[in-house]
Motif scaffolding. Structure first.
Motif, PDB file in Angstrom:
ATOM      1  N   SER A  14      37.360   5.222   9.214  1.00 61.52           N
ATOM      2  CA  SER A  14      38.722   4.750   9.436  1.00 61.52           C
ATOM      3  C   SER A  14      39.271   5.231  10.774  1.00 61.52           C
ATOM      4  CB  SER A  14      39.639   5.246   8.315  1.00 61.52           C
ATOM      5  OG  SER A  14      39.242   4.676   7.098  1.00 61.52           O
ATOM      6  N   HIS A  15      38.881   6.441  11.157  1.00 64.41           N
ATOM      7  CA  HIS A  15      39.438   6.995  12.395  1.00 64.41           C
ATOM      8  C   HIS A  15      38.731   6.453  13.634  1.00 64.41           C
ATOM      9  CE1 HIS A  15      35.911   9.585  12.644  1.00 64.41           C
ATOM     10  NE2 HIS A  15      36.111   9.913  11.365  1.00 64.41           N
ATOM     11  N   CYS A  39      44.007  -1.204   4.253  1.00 61.38           N
ATOM     12  CA  CYS A  39      43.120  -0.045   4.188  1.00 61.38           C
ATOM     13  C   CYS A  39      43.465   0.924   5.321  1.00 61.38           C
ATOM     14  CB  CYS A  39      41.665  -0.475   4.380  1.00 61.38           C
ATOM     15  SG  CYS A  39      41.072  -1.718   3.241  1.00 61.38           S
ATOM     16  N   GLN A  40      43.082   2.155   5.120  1.00 59.43           N
ATOM     17  CA  GLN A  40      43.222   3.143   6.188  1.00 59.43           C
ATOM     18  C   GLN A  40      42.387   2.699   7.389  1.00 59.43           C
ATOM     19  OE1 GLN A  40      41.479   7.054   5.451  1.00 59.43           O
ATOM     20  NE2 GLN A  40      43.519   7.921   5.746  1.00 59.43           N
TER      21      GLN A  40
END
Lengths: 417, 335
Positions: free
Chosen positions: B254-255, B45-46
């Motif tokens: 995600s970030h 996954c991201q």
């Protein structure tokens, strides 16, 4: 060289002559003497280089074997009974990965109730695991089959279970002809793996395969097992040329050529059966024996050829397919499909119950008259079973059935016959 | 610690500018000739913390062994996203057997390599085993403990994302208290995972008195590389436990993976230390202590703590656990 020794010791010495590089050991009766003896040879330096690893479970034993075999090491372990079940996930994995591990199964019953004595429930529970399974009749054959097993496993890149009856063979002191190192070296080439974990040529082993190829990969496992049906007779012939004796092969007939009744069995009980057949032959009975050495792959053509002249077949097996009858018998029936031959299933010797000549005489004589049930439990104490069934009908909380049955029998020590 | 202190090279965030370091001190990942052991193109996954941790850890181990390394991998996200045949991300010899036996498979590899060396193999090939927290603290625990106890020459790396993410985010014995998973649902009078259970495997590894145990997070990747390098200096059983946030399972952006990992360390929720032969030798000190709420609030798995009626008592209990870590490992000392 002729030696008088325990079956376990004979197997251990034969395994050592095959120069295993990694041996994993976890104690479980009746297998333990084998790995103890191999371990002693590693520790005193007579088997070197070899890593002897005391693991914390049978699951770890098979997993260590997977790692070492995938790294290109000739790998051996031994187990029995609950141990084989405990490692079952790794057993399937080893064959799926195509790793030629050789494992002795010192055949023993599976609980509950816990029982340390011999039958074939353990090995036969893994009959569809993708391992080859060969059954030894004598200690000499057990010794010889291990040497052939390494050759066969490594040629096919498939793992092999060499099955020998727990206690009856593993703990019996018999005379065996122990080969020399030179003989074994001449027979068994160096292990050349088809796949190996090597930084110089990195591969990924054991990744996921989806529906697009899973069938083909699994079919290949079947096709490779079937190759063993050709290789085993050739290796047995070569074995005879090097070692000077017959050992192994697919099936062995005994006085079966003109027999109306043929008894089929595996393992050490074949000796008792042959003695009974000898006596019955002297009394004019047309009875013979088919011993099955190779159970997986099942030598269906050879079994059919050996049995097709008979009027009836009695499959005497130390295993049971609960809810159906026999396991070996089902395989034999498969080999006899469409032939007008009656096949009787006789479940015998479970949990170490002695299979006596007297019982076999009576059984075979009744079988000859087609006077036995399609599924017979040899020497089953029906009265005790009926009493327990009655107790369970009468009382909801009837307690542990095994305890109640033993109380009814009234003996603590095992009454074998 | 066996590497240059981070503070000295601070560049305005918490990262270290590789350009300010002499070449010999630069990270493995900054090098043009890094190994790319787990190559790009995989299906993680991201923002996957596990992919990031594995990349840094395995490349550092490859660097330490001159590429003479074999990897055994447990079933799980890392195995699945990196390999479906015929593709593989692994630029190294790699084996997956089953879920619970990775440490034992690695033992077998190490044993075979030892015999091969006795037979004249000149390369000193080493072994690394890796798995998620389910494959390590639960189903693989027996084999792992056996490998530790025998002191087999294996580095085992656990990527801890606090649950069975591959099967759909179920609870493992590493799932933290109060966290919501598919099997510790955020319903009822005590929503989320129970308190007072779970395993902190680094402490159990230390109890085996193996040569080296360390924890790390994907927020301090230089620290992670240094610990892997240090681990490869030892013979025998070694264990590194890496906290790897899972955006899918934790309900984080995600970030934010690295930020969340840093918050775990800066709140004391996850102590970062290294130990030799059962004794803690160093800790990565908390730079600027934050309340656990800062760590919990961005994660949807704790959303039930911050509803209309904030679960103040539960948050206080989680704060107490963090405070205990801070005391126990001396995480504020040296600041």
């Amino acid at each position: 060289m002729l030696k008088q020794m325990e079956g376990s010791r004979a197997v251990a010495e034969a395994v050592a002559l095959c120069r295993p590089e990694v041996v994993c050991a976890y104690p479980i009766s009746p297998q333990t003497h084998i790995v103890e003896a191999v371990g002693e040879m590693v520790k005193d330096g007579s088997l070197s280089p070899c890593e002897f690893i005391n693991v914390e479970s049978e699951f770890a034993a098979m997993s260590v074997a997977i790692g070492s075999s995938a790294t290109g090491a000739r790998t051996y372990t031994a187990t029995a009974s609950q141990g084989l079940l405990f490692m079952a996930e790794a057993v399937y994995n080893a064959s799926g990965l195509g790793l030629p591990i050789v494992m002795t199964v010192a055949n023993r019953a599976i609980g509950a109730p816990i029982n340390i004595w011999n039958d074939h429930s353990d090995a036969l529970s893994q009959r569809d695991s993708g391992w080859l399974q060969i059954f030894a009749e004598t200690n000499q054959e057990a010794l010889d089959l291990h040497i052939q097993a390494f050759r066969l496993a490594e040629e096919l890149s498939l793992p092999i279970m060499v099955c020998m009856d727990g206690f009856i063979l593993t703990h019996a002191y018999e005379r065996v002809d122990m080969p020399t190192q030179e003989q074994v070296d001449a027979y068994l080439p160096k292990y050349e793996p088809r796949q190996v974990l090597d930084p110089a040529d990195p591969v990924s082993i054991g990744a996921m395969v989806g529906p697009e190829a899973f069938m083909e990969v699994r079919y290949l496992a079947h096709a490779k097992q079937m190759e063993a049906l050709k290789l085993i007779p050739a290796y047995a012939a070569e074995f005879k040329a090097v070692f000077g004796r017959d050992s192994g092969g697919l099936v062995h007939t005994y006085k079966a050529d003109d027999a109306d009744t043929i008894v089929v069995a595996m393992g050490s009980v074949l000796g008792t059966i042959k003695d009974v057949v000898d006596e019955m032959r002297e009394a004019g009975h047309k009875i013979g024996v088919l011993g099955i050495t190779l159970f997986r792959p099942f030598p269906i053509t050879q079994v059919r050829a050996a049995l097709q002249g008979a009027k009836r077949v009695v499959v005497l097996e130390k295993s049971m397919a609960i809810g159906l009858g026999g396991i070996l018998a089902v395989n034999v029936r498969m080999a006899l499909s469409a032939l007008p031959i009656d096949v009787y299933t006789v479940v015998a010797g479970l949990g170490g119950r002695a299979i006596t000549m007297r019982s076999l005489h009576a059984l075979f004589r009744k079988a000859e008259k087609d006077d036995i049930d399609p599924i017979t439990f040899l020497d089953l104490n029906r009265a005790v079973v009926d009493k327990q069934l009655e107790r369970e009908r009468a009382t909801r909380r009837s307690g542990p059935a095994a305890e109640a049955i033993l109380r009814d029998i009234g003996v603590v020590a095992a009454k074998l016959a | 610690m066996s590497f240059q202190p981070v503070k000295f090279y601070q560049t305005g965030t918490f990262t270290v500018g590789n350009r300010l370091l002499p070449p010999e001190q630069r990270s493995v990942q900054s090098q043009e000739k890094r190994y790319n052991s787990i190559n790009s193109g995989h299906r993680a996954c991201q923002g996957c913390g596990e992919a990031l941790g594995a990349r840094y850890a395995i490349d550092a181990a490859m660097e330490a062994t001159n590429g003479r390394l074999i990897c055994a991998n447990a079933t799980g996200c890392l195995e699945v996203f990196s390999t479906p045949y015929p593709e593989t991300s692994w630029q190294m010899p790699w084996i997956h057997s089953v879920f619970g036996n990775t440490a034992a498979v690695a033992t077998g590899i190490a044993a075979a390599l030892k015999v091969k060396r006795q037979q004249g193999e000149r390369r000193n090939i080493r072994v690394v085993a890796q798995g998620g927290d389910g494959g390590t603290t639960d189903i693989g625990f027996g084999c792992l403990s056996g490998m530790f106890e025998r002191n087999d020459d294996v580095l085992y790396i656990c990527y801890d994302n606090g649950g069975y993410m591959n099967t759909g985010i179920q609870r493992s014995s590493a799932t933290p208290p109060a966290a919501r998973t598919a099997t510790t649902m955020a319903v009822g009078p005590e929503p989320g995972n129970v308190f007072g259970q779970g395993k902190f495997l680094p402490a159990i590894a230390m109890a085996h008195e193996i040569p080296y145990v360390a924890t790390a997070t994907v927020a301090d990747l230089r620290d992670l590389e240094a610990k892997v390098r240090r681990a490869m200096e030892f013979q025998g059983a070694r264990y590194i436990h890496i906290l790897v946030p899972c955006p899918l399972g934790w309900g984080t952006a995600s970030h934010d993976t690295i930020r969340i990992a840093r918050l775990a360390k800066e709140t004391g929720v996850f102590p970062v230390f290294e130990a030799e032969h059962g004794e803690v030798k160093s800790v990565l000190a908390i730079r600027r202590q934050l309340p656990v709420e800062e760590y919990l609030r961005p994660q949807k798995r704790y959303a039930h703590l911050f509803g209309k009626t904030p679960q103040v008592e539960v948050i206080a209990r989680l704060q107490a656990l963090a405070d205990r870590n801070i005391r126990k490992y001396g995480l504020l000392e040296g600041n």
